[in-house]
Design a protein around this motif. Structure first.
Motif, PDB file in Angstrom:
ATOM      1  N   UNK A   1     -35.713 -14.642  50.853  1.00  8.37           N
ATOM      2  CA  UNK A   1     -36.648 -15.779  50.834  1.00  8.37           C
ATOM      3  C   UNK A   1     -36.832 -16.287  49.410  1.00  8.37           C
ATOM      4  N   UNK A   2     -36.514 -17.566  49.234  1.00  6.30           N
ATOM      5  CA  UNK A   2     -36.591 -18.194  47.928  1.00  6.30           C
ATOM      6  C   UNK A   2     -37.989 -18.762  47.665  1.00  6.30           C
ATOM      7  N   UNK A   3     -38.674 -19.111  48.761  1.00  7.49           N
ATOM      8  CA  UNK A   3     -39.940 -19.846  48.641  1.00  7.49           C
ATOM      9  C   UNK A   3     -41.035 -18.991  48.011  1.00  7.49           C
ATOM     10  N   UNK A   4     -41.962 -19.688  47.329  1.00  9.68           N
ATOM     11  CA  UNK A   4     -43.051 -18.972  46.662  1.00  9.68           C
ATOM     12  C   UNK A   4     -43.989 -18.302  47.660  1.00  9.68           C
ATOM     13  N   UNK A   5     -43.969 -18.742  48.924  1.00  7.16           N
ATOM     14  CA  UNK A   5     -44.828 -18.083  49.919  1.00  7.16           C
ATOM     15  C   UNK A   5     -44.497 -16.594  49.997  1.00  7.16           C
ATOM     16  N   UNK A   6     -43.251 -16.262  49.717  1.00  2.87           N
ATOM     17  CA  UNK A   6     -42.838 -14.858  49.774  1.00  2.87           C
ATOM     18  C   UNK A   6     -43.430 -14.079  48.586  1.00  2.87           C
ATOM     19  N   UNK A   7     -43.466 -14.710  47.409  1.00  2.00           N
ATOM     20  CA  UNK A   7     -44.078 -14.060  46.239  1.00  2.00           C
ATOM     21  C   UNK A   7     -45.542 -13.757  46.547  1.00  2.00           C
ATOM     22  N   UNK A   8     -46.191 -14.721  47.210  1.00  2.00           N
ATOM     23  CA  UNK A   8     -47.615 -14.562  47.519  1.00  2.00           C
ATOM     24  C   UNK A   8     -47.806 -13.436  48.548  1.00  2.00           C
ATOM     25  N   UNK A   9     -46.943 -13.439  49.560  1.00  2.00           N
ATOM     26  CA  UNK A   9     -47.015 -12.418  50.619  1.00  2.00           C
ATOM     27  C   UNK A   9     -46.920 -11.017  50.009  1.00  2.00           C
ATOM     28  N   UNK A  10     -45.953 -10.857  49.089  1.00  2.00           N
ATOM     29  CA  UNK A  10     -45.729  -9.565  48.447  1.00  2.00           C
ATOM     30  C   UNK A  10     -46.936  -9.199  47.569  1.00  2.00           C
ATOM     31  N   UNK A  11     -47.475 -10.200  46.861  1.00  2.00           N
ATOM     32  CA  UNK A  11     -48.655  -9.938  46.021  1.00  2.00           C
ATOM     33  C   UNK A  11     -49.863  -9.535  46.861  1.00  2.00           C
ATOM     34  N   UNK A  12     -49.974 -10.115  48.049  1.00  2.00           N
ATOM     35  CA  UNK A  12     -51.105  -9.773  48.920  1.00  2.00           C
ATOM     36  C   UNK A  12     -51.047  -8.307  49.320  1.00  2.00           C
ATOM     37  N   UNK A  13     -49.859  -7.848  49.681  1.00  2.00           N
ATOM     38  CA  UNK A  13     -49.713  -6.434  50.040  1.00  2.00           C
ATOM     39  C   UNK A  13     -49.992  -5.556  48.814  1.00  2.00           C
ATOM     40  N   UNK A  14     -49.459  -5.967  47.673  1.00  2.00           N
ATOM     41  CA  UNK A  14     -49.630  -5.234  46.408  1.00  2.00           C
ATOM     42  C   UNK A  14     -51.123  -5.052  46.108  1.00  2.00           C
ATOM     43  N   UNK A  15     -51.873  -6.132  46.279  1.00  2.00           N
ATOM     44  CA  UNK A  15     -53.300  -6.154  45.947  1.00  2.00           C
ATOM     45  C   UNK A  15     -54.127  -5.418  47.013  1.00  2.00           C
ATOM     46  N   UNK A  16     -53.821  -5.711  48.269  1.00  2.00           N
ATOM     47  CA  UNK A  16     -54.657  -5.153  49.340  1.00  2.00           C
ATOM     48  C   UNK A  16     -54.469  -3.659  49.530  1.00  2.00           C
ATOM     49  N   UNK A  17     -53.288  -3.148  49.231  1.00  2.00           N
ATOM     50  CA  UNK A  17     -53.069  -1.700  49.326  1.00  2.00           C
ATOM     51  C   UNK A  17     -54.009  -0.974  48.346  1.00  2.00           C
ATOM     52  N   UNK A  18     -54.090  -1.481  47.124  1.00  2.00           N
ATOM     53  CA  UNK A  18     -54.945  -0.858  46.105  1.00  2.00           C
ATOM     54  C   UNK A  18     -56.421  -0.971  46.506  1.00  2.00           C
ATOM     55  N   UNK A  19     -56.790  -2.100  47.095  1.00  2.00           N
ATOM     56  CA  UNK A  19     -58.178  -2.282  47.552  1.00  2.00           C
ATOM     57  C   UNK A  19     -58.480  -1.305  48.681  1.00  2.00           C
ATOM     58  N   UNK A  20     -57.509  -1.144  49.583  1.00  2.00           N
ATOM     59  CA  UNK A  20     -57.685  -0.263  50.737  1.00  2.00           C
ATOM     60  C   UNK A  20     -57.929   1.184  50.277  1.00  2.00           C
ATOM     61  N   UNK A  21     -57.302   1.567  49.174  1.00  2.00           N
ATOM     62  CA  UNK A  21     -57.507   2.921  48.657  1.00  2.00           C
ATOM     63  C   UNK A  21     -58.889   3.071  48.022  1.00  2.00           C
ATOM     64  N   UNK A  22     -59.543   1.951  47.794  1.00  2.00           N
ATOM     65  CA  UNK A  22     -60.891   1.991  47.221  1.00  2.00           C
ATOM     66  C   UNK A  22     -60.893   2.021  45.700  1.00  2.00           C
ATOM     67  N   UNK A  23     -59.742   1.823  45.068  1.00  2.00           N
ATOM     68  CA  UNK A  23     -59.693   1.892  43.604  1.00  2.00           C
ATOM     69  C   UNK A  23     -60.482   0.757  42.968  1.00  2.00           C
ATOM     70  N   UNK A  24     -61.297   1.133  41.968  1.00  2.00           N
ATOM     71  CA  UNK A  24     -62.092   0.110  41.264  1.00  2.00           C
ATOM     72  C   UNK A  24     -61.544  -0.073  39.852  1.00  2.00           C
TER      73      UNK A  24
END
Ligand code: AMP
Length: 427
Positions: free
Chosen positions: A144-167
């Motif tokens: 996937x060339x589109x920036x939507x894919x960069x955003x999708x990957x960043x969302x997982x990157x960010x939400x995984x850390x949030x899910x662990x509760x890291x502050x």
């Protein structure tokens, strides 16, 4: 005998934490539609020299090359070429994932969304949070060339850390441009750095011609000071890179995801282009980077495949565990089981029958195996933070009953066998 430098043993109290983080990662990756790939622990050395880049620290200094006893003799006679024929223990996962995509013709139907949990090896100087054997939790999206894919990957990157509760975490992003716009940035960077070269470390002097971008993330304090005010990649982006970067930033803003644009995020590996990002904590030193990733549109073609764009990231599991420990985030996962079953005297047959029935019905139950006295078994149960204890003694066996102890509220009652599940469910 002691373990080699930079490696670690994980006792159950540690491995429990690792298992927990892996579970959260797998759940998060699957919730975004990623599926697991499993790759070999070693690959051909040429995969890393071509994919990751001959001039990177990883390839130049940190690879553990492996050679079988049979080939050592050939090597000594000059009949074995380490670079061409050699094998290397995996230092990172992305090059292997790209090789897997090509070799299995997975590119025929794109996109592909993979996740992996890999043991990696780098011959670095061991220090806090930096080991020679470590585990990465990674994902890659191919196709996937589109920036939507960069955003999708960043969302997982960010939400995984949030899910662990890291502050106190900090998402840092940058765009390092592409082969079209990077040369003009490199030129500006080199003109700026050239007069300061004599003040920089020998590594940076070597990087000047081969990989000037890496001078920006040199860890030597004196070098950091010397290059302050250097030109930044985001001032040199071509229209395609700029529009990719703008899309990412605008979407992060509208989703209220906090981030910081940090032009020093250049990533250590050659295959990155356009967006690059890292997640940091407030811990001091090299330990602060929990993970990083970015886009790598040319990696697949560089190692001999078709032109397939990619975006991905890898977190360091070891560092995540260290950060979570420092924030006391494992306090609630002390024990994997809730119920401790103590059988006293001649009650084993019935005790195992009840134990097996509860276990098969998914109650998290553990059997007391040490023949401890009741007093020391209860002490152990308390220390291990079991919520409930079931005690079957000879008296209870005769009456078809069992003692139920609620360890949290210090309550105890005698209950009949057919009421065990009912009582456990109520509590
Ligand atoms: P990299 O792609 O090299 O930035 O690695 C991604 C993540 O893996 C880093 O942010 C670290 O959390 C982790 N990592 C990399 N190298 C090591 C190491 N030698 N020991 C422990 N973790 C590491």
């Amino acid at each position: 005998m002691r373990k080699p430098k930079g490696t670690r043993d994980f006792l159950p109290k540690e491995s429990r934490k690792i298992e927990y983080v892996k579970k959260v990662f797998i759940e998060a990756a699957k919730s975004y539609g990623f599926e697991e790939i499993i790759m070999p622990t070693f690959e051909k050395t040429s995969l890393y020299s071509r994919g990751v880049g001959d001039e990177t620290d990883v390839v130049k200094k940190e690879m553990f090359q492996v050679i079988s006893s049979a080939n050592i003799e050939k090597y000594c006679k000059g009949e074995y070429n380490l670079k061409k024929d050699g094998l290397t223990l995996r230092p990172e996962g992305t090059a292997g994932a790209a090789r897997l995509l090509i070799e299995n013709k997975e590119y025929i139907s794109l996109p592909k969304k993979y996740f992996y949990i890999t043991t990696n090896f780098r011959n670095e100087r061991p220090q806090a949070g930096r080991f020679r054997e470590f585990t990465q939790l990674g994902i890659e999206v191919f196709g996937v060339k589109e920036s939507s894919c960069d955003i999708y990957v960043l969302l997982l990157f960010y939400n995984f850390i949030k899910k662990l509760g890291l502050k106190n975490t900090n998402l840092k992003i940058n765009s390092i441009g592409c082969p079209k716009c990077r040369p003009s940035f490199h030129d500006a960077l080199k003109s700026f750095i050239k007069p300061k070269l004599k003040d920089l470390c020998s590594d940076c002097n070597n990087r000047f011609d081969t990989n000037p971008l890496r001078i920006i993330d040199c860890k030597v304090e004196k070098d950091k000071e010397a290059i302050k005010g250097h030109p930044v990649s985001t001032d040199f982006l071509c229209s395609e890179c700029q529009s990719n970067f703008n899309d990412v930033i605008n979407t992060l803003n509208s989703l209220n995801i906090e981030y910081e644009i940090d032009n020093s995020i250049v990533r250590g590996l050659d295959y990155y282009s356009k967006m690059a990002f890292e997640m940091h904590t407030d811990m001091k030193g090299s330990i602060s980077a929990l993970g990083g990733g970015g886009r790598y549109d040319d990696l697949v073609s560089t190692i001999g495949g078709p032109s397939v764009p990619g975006v991905g990231f890898a977190f360091g599991l070891d560092r995540i565990v260290i950060a979570m420990e420092s924030q006391n985030l494992f306090d609630n996962i002390d024990n994997i089981n809730d119920i401790y079953f103590i059988s006293i005297g001649e009650t084993k047959a019935k005790a195992f029958e009840i134990f097996e029935d509860l276990r098969k019905n998914d109650y998290k139950i553990e059997f007391e195996l040490n023949n401890r006295s009741l007093r020391s078994a209860l002490k152990y149960a308390d220390k291990q933070k079991f919520k409930f204890v079931l005690i079957l003694g000879e008296e209870e066996l005769k009456e078809e009953k069992i003692i139920f102890k609620d360890m949290i509220n210090s309550k105890q009652e005698l209950i009949s066998w057919d009421n065990i599940k009912g009582v456990l469910n109520e509590n």
